[in-house]
Design an enzyme around this catalytic site. Structure first.
Site, PDB file in Angstrom:
ATOM      1  N   PHE A  92       0.808  -1.355   0.123  1.00 32.36           N
ATOM      2  CA  PHE A  92       0.292   0.036  -0.104  1.00 32.36           C
ATOM      3  C   PHE A  92       0.786   1.165  -0.186  1.00 32.36           C
ATOM      4  O   PHE A  92       2.214   1.152   0.455  1.00 32.36           O
ATOM      5  CB  PHE A  92      -0.838  -0.003   1.346  1.00 32.36           C
ATOM      6  N   GLN A 122      -8.356  14.046   4.875  1.00 33.84           N
ATOM      7  CA  GLN A 122      -7.574  13.175   3.703  1.00 33.84           C
ATOM      8  C   GLN A 122      -8.483  12.974   2.375  1.00 33.84           C
ATOM      9  O   GLN A 122      -9.689  12.596   2.647  1.00 33.84           O
ATOM     10  CB  GLN A 122      -7.337  11.704   3.964  1.00 33.84           C
ATOM     11  N   HIS A 153      -9.121  10.803  -0.429  1.00 31.06           N
ATOM     12  CA  HIS A 153      -8.310   9.776  -0.951  1.00 31.06           C
ATOM     13  C   HIS A 153      -8.413   9.948  -2.681  1.00 31.06           C
ATOM     14  O   HIS A 153      -9.165  10.474  -3.367  1.00 31.06           O
ATOM     15  CB  HIS A 153      -9.350   8.418  -0.873  1.00 31.06           C
ATOM     16  N   LEU A 171     -15.707   4.874  -2.945  1.00 28.58           N
ATOM     17  CA  LEU A 171     -14.221   4.455  -2.629  1.00 28.58           C
ATOM     18  C   LEU A 171     -13.874   3.556  -4.116  1.00 28.58           C
ATOM     19  O   LEU A 171     -14.544   2.571  -4.199  1.00 28.58           O
ATOM     20  CB  LEU A 171     -13.943   4.028  -1.359  1.00 28.58           C
ATOM     21  N   GLU A 174      -7.337   1.404  -2.427  1.00 31.54           N
ATOM     22  CA  GLU A 174      -5.865   1.384  -2.914  1.00 31.54           C
ATOM     23  C   GLU A 174      -5.304   0.062  -3.216  1.00 31.54           C
ATOM     24  O   GLU A 174      -4.236  -0.010  -3.803  1.00 31.54           O
ATOM     25  CB  GLU A 174      -5.108   2.146  -1.540  1.00 31.54           C
ATOM     26  N   ARG A 177      -1.022   9.085   0.286  1.00 26.53           N
ATOM     27  CA  ARG A 177      -2.285   9.351  -0.539  1.00 26.53           C
ATOM     28  C   ARG A 177      -2.445  10.929  -0.713  1.00 26.53           C
ATOM     29  O   ARG A 177      -2.884  11.548  -1.743  1.00 26.53           O
ATOM     30  CB  ARG A 177      -3.346   9.057   0.313  1.00 26.53           C
ATOM     31  N   HIS A 180     -12.484  11.568   2.324  1.00 22.24           N
ATOM     32  CA  HIS A 180     -12.226  10.047   2.860  1.00 22.24           C
ATOM     33  C   HIS A 180     -12.029   9.988   4.305  1.00 22.24           C
ATOM     34  O   HIS A 180     -12.658   8.973   4.998  1.00 22.24           O
ATOM     35  CB  HIS A 180     -11.108   9.509   2.017  1.00 22.24           C
ATOM     36  N   ARG A 230      -2.719  10.278   6.673  1.00 23.40           N
ATOM     37  CA  ARG A 230      -2.605   8.762   7.141  1.00 23.40           C
ATOM     38  C   ARG A 230      -2.321   7.905   6.003  1.00 23.40           C
ATOM     39  O   ARG A 230      -2.650   7.960   5.084  1.00 23.40           O
ATOM     40  CB  ARG A 230      -4.234   8.306   7.526  1.00 23.40           C
TER      41      ARG A 230
END
Length: 598
Positions: free
Chosen positions: A121, A234, A236, A250, A253, A310, A376, A411
């Site tokens: 990730f 955040q 995304h 969404l 990822e 991100r 997100h 994050r």
């Protein structure tokens, strides 16, 4: 108004997602009676939408991956603002929490040799996300809810808390209502844990589900707790952009983790041009090197730039669109079909295959997806003690997305699910221990009467504003003026408009009765949404720099002077005030680890 339904518990957990369920289990294991209040049906909390996996340095793919590497990745990803004690506890304890889930019945994907499989990730040095296809959050919830019910948690579904009950400056319980009937219910408790999740529904384009209206942050703030890092929201990088009915949904990822690549309208794999100086040398410099890494040669090659953090990827996508190189519907292309076989895609990304086929008529095994940033996750939230998850309000705890500190300015993907189980457990254990020495407080009936009367006020008005219109207006304001790229002028306009909408709440009217009344639910939700929106805007105004998920067009560079300070908000004489607070400095051996690596 009399409240005939009342319940008493040692520990009351508000929120039945991953953090709330893990907190409930820990409190029961410590001998406490636990009430677990959920806004939706049990098993339907927003945690189910966390798809890609949970980060834990199990070392299954690379034996050199241990807590120290995970700690370093988290601290670097947070752009200097993580609480090092939380990051260390998270990295150390996540492997045990994941193995614990497996012992309780979670069915994680396996490698050929039988070990738990882990996927890469963004921002993680090694592949460390334990996963269940792209439905990891669902498996987490399934496992925890079964265990919590088995252990004896008293579950209250479709029940919304709208007020924490205070006695002598301490939390004594919570006032809630049943969503199907509108009837009020009082929960008395020795300690209370907030685990209510995020606040993304304050924006128009969001991956968040309907529950995520910032309830816990607002409840804590109104009770006297401090908020921290609220400017860091955040976005995304990959949400659906077409058709309009599903915009913001969404796209995990995990697509990029399994080899998916981002391209612009010219067919260019553009992320190679956006590697920040901080990460130079950590990512592949050519498509050939990146492809070799994806194919499994991860010793001699570096990971693809699509797996940058991100905040970096989201800003790169926006830059491509603004430069005229976007996809037909205002995003970019995410393609995995050219890198993986149809069988592999269907096995590893079953939800994404189904999602695009059903919602967008796109077969991701043969065609690229159109994606763009979507609201997100909130890195900010209620300020808590890094060891116990206590707030500055006696007897009140917070864990999960509602709490601040672990993620700093940005994050890393996968850290959210392990955050839930690490700090949910810590909060539950400490709340149960504290409850042993406490008595249930006597609650003033007059205060309950005032609170319920205030909650019913819009039923007594006619021809007033429609709360749905207010909600829509707020979401558009936040989308247009408090998005990925911000300016002082737009933020100050947003602040004035949020304050105007707060005044408009008192002009709303609601028709019908209390049972099954979504207009009333929305009106109550708006109190929280406006509080968290104001907190985000005020913090964004004060952070005059660009850092992590917070970008100021008028202050494009990071300011070293602000790089070691968090913004803290408090309620002072009915007004929201901001102050800076220095970030706790790690000991020398951990500082060296962050700066130089393992």
């Amino acid at each position: 108004m009399d409240i005939p339904e009342r319940h008493e518990h040692d520990v009351l957990v508000i929120g039945a997602g991953g953090a709330g369920l893990r907190a409930a289990i820990a409190a029961i294991e410590a001998g406490a009676s636990v009430g677990l209040v959920g806004k939706s049906l049990l098993g339907k909390a927003h945690t189910v939408m966390a798809e890609g996996g949970m980060a834990a340095a199990l070392g299954n793919n690379r034996p050199e991956d241990d807590w120290r590497v995970h700690f370093r990745d988290t601290m670097r990803g947070g752009k200097g603002l993580c609480d090092w004690r939380m990051a260390q506890a998270h990295a150390r304890e996540a492997p045990d929490r994941v193995r614990e889930l497996e012992a309780w019945g979670a069915l994680f994907d396996r490698a050929e040799d039988g070990r738990m499989n882990q996927r890469p990730f963004g921002g993680h040095t090694y592949a460390r996300l334990a996963h269940v296809g792209d439905r990891t959050g669902l498996e987490l919830i399934r496992t925890l809810q079964d265990h919590a019910v088995h252990e004896g948690a008293d579950v209250f579904m479709e029940c919304t808390v709208f007020r924490l009950v205070m006695v002598d400056g301490r939390v004594a319980g919570a006032l809630a209502y049943w969503r199907p009937t509108g009837e009020f219910v009082l929960f008395r408790a020795r300690t209370v844990i907030l685990a209510t999740g995020g606040l993304g529904k304050a924006w128009k384009v969001t991956s968040n589900s309907w529950e995520c209206t910032g309830d816990g942050v607002a409840l804590a703030y109104e009770a006297g707790a401090e908020l921290m890092g609220m400017e860091f929201v955040q976005f995304h990088p990959t949400g659906m952009v077409w058709p309009p009915s599903v915009r913001g949904t969404l796209v995990t990822e995990g697509v990029r983790g399994e080899g998916g690549v981002l391209t612009n309208s010219e067919g260019e794999r553009f992320m190679f041009r956006y590697v920040p100086e901080m990460f130079e040398g950590d990512y592949a410099e050519s498509e050939a090197e990146a492809d070799r890494w994806v194919e499994g040669d991860r010793v001699a090659n570096r990971r693809p730039p699509e797996l940058l953090t991100r905040d970096v990827v989201a800003k790169a996508i926006v830059a491509e669109v603004e430069a005229g190189r976007g996809s037909p519907h205002g995003g970019v292309f995410l393609d995995i079909s050219s890198k993986r076989s149809p069988e592999y895609i269907k096995a590893k990304l079953p939800s994404m295959y189904h999602q695009f086929r059903e919602l967008a008529a796109v077969d991701i095994t043969t065609d690229a997806m159109e994606v763009g940033p979507t609201t997100h996750y909130a890195m900010g939230g209620v300020k808590v003690d890094p060891e116990t998850a206590t707030t500055c309000v006696p007897r009140l705890y917070a864990a999960g997305e509602v709490a601040a500190g672990l993620h700093g300015g940005n994050r890393l993907g996968g850290n959210s699910l392990s955050d839930l189980i690490v700090f949910g457990r810590r909060a539950g254990a400490d709340a149960a221990a504290a409850a042993r020495d406490l008595e249930l407080a006597d609650i003033d009936e007059g205060e309950l009467e005032a609170a319920t009367s205030a909650a019913l006020a819009p039923f007594g008005r006619t021809d007033g504003r429609n709360p749905f219109h207010l909600q829509e207006e707020l979401q558009q304001i936040m989308q247009d003026k408090v998005g990925i790229a911000r300016t002082e002028a737009a933020l100050r306009e947003a602040l004035a408009e949020v304050q105007r909408l707060r005044g408009a709440l008192d002009t709303c009217s609601i028709a019908g009765g209390r049972a099954f009344n979504p207009g009333w639910h929305t009106w109550l939700d708006l109190h929280a949404m406006l509080t968290v929106s104001e907190a985000v805007v005020r913090s964004a105004i004060e952070r005059r720099e660009s850092r992590g998920a917070h970008t100021r067009i008028d202050y494009p560079d990071s300011d070293p002077g602000l790089g070691r300070s968090n913004l803290v908000l408090r309620c002072s004489e009915g007004r929201m005030t901001t102050a800076t607070q220095p970030v706790s400095e790690p000991p020398d051996e951990l500082r060296q680890l962050i700066e130089e690596g393992v």
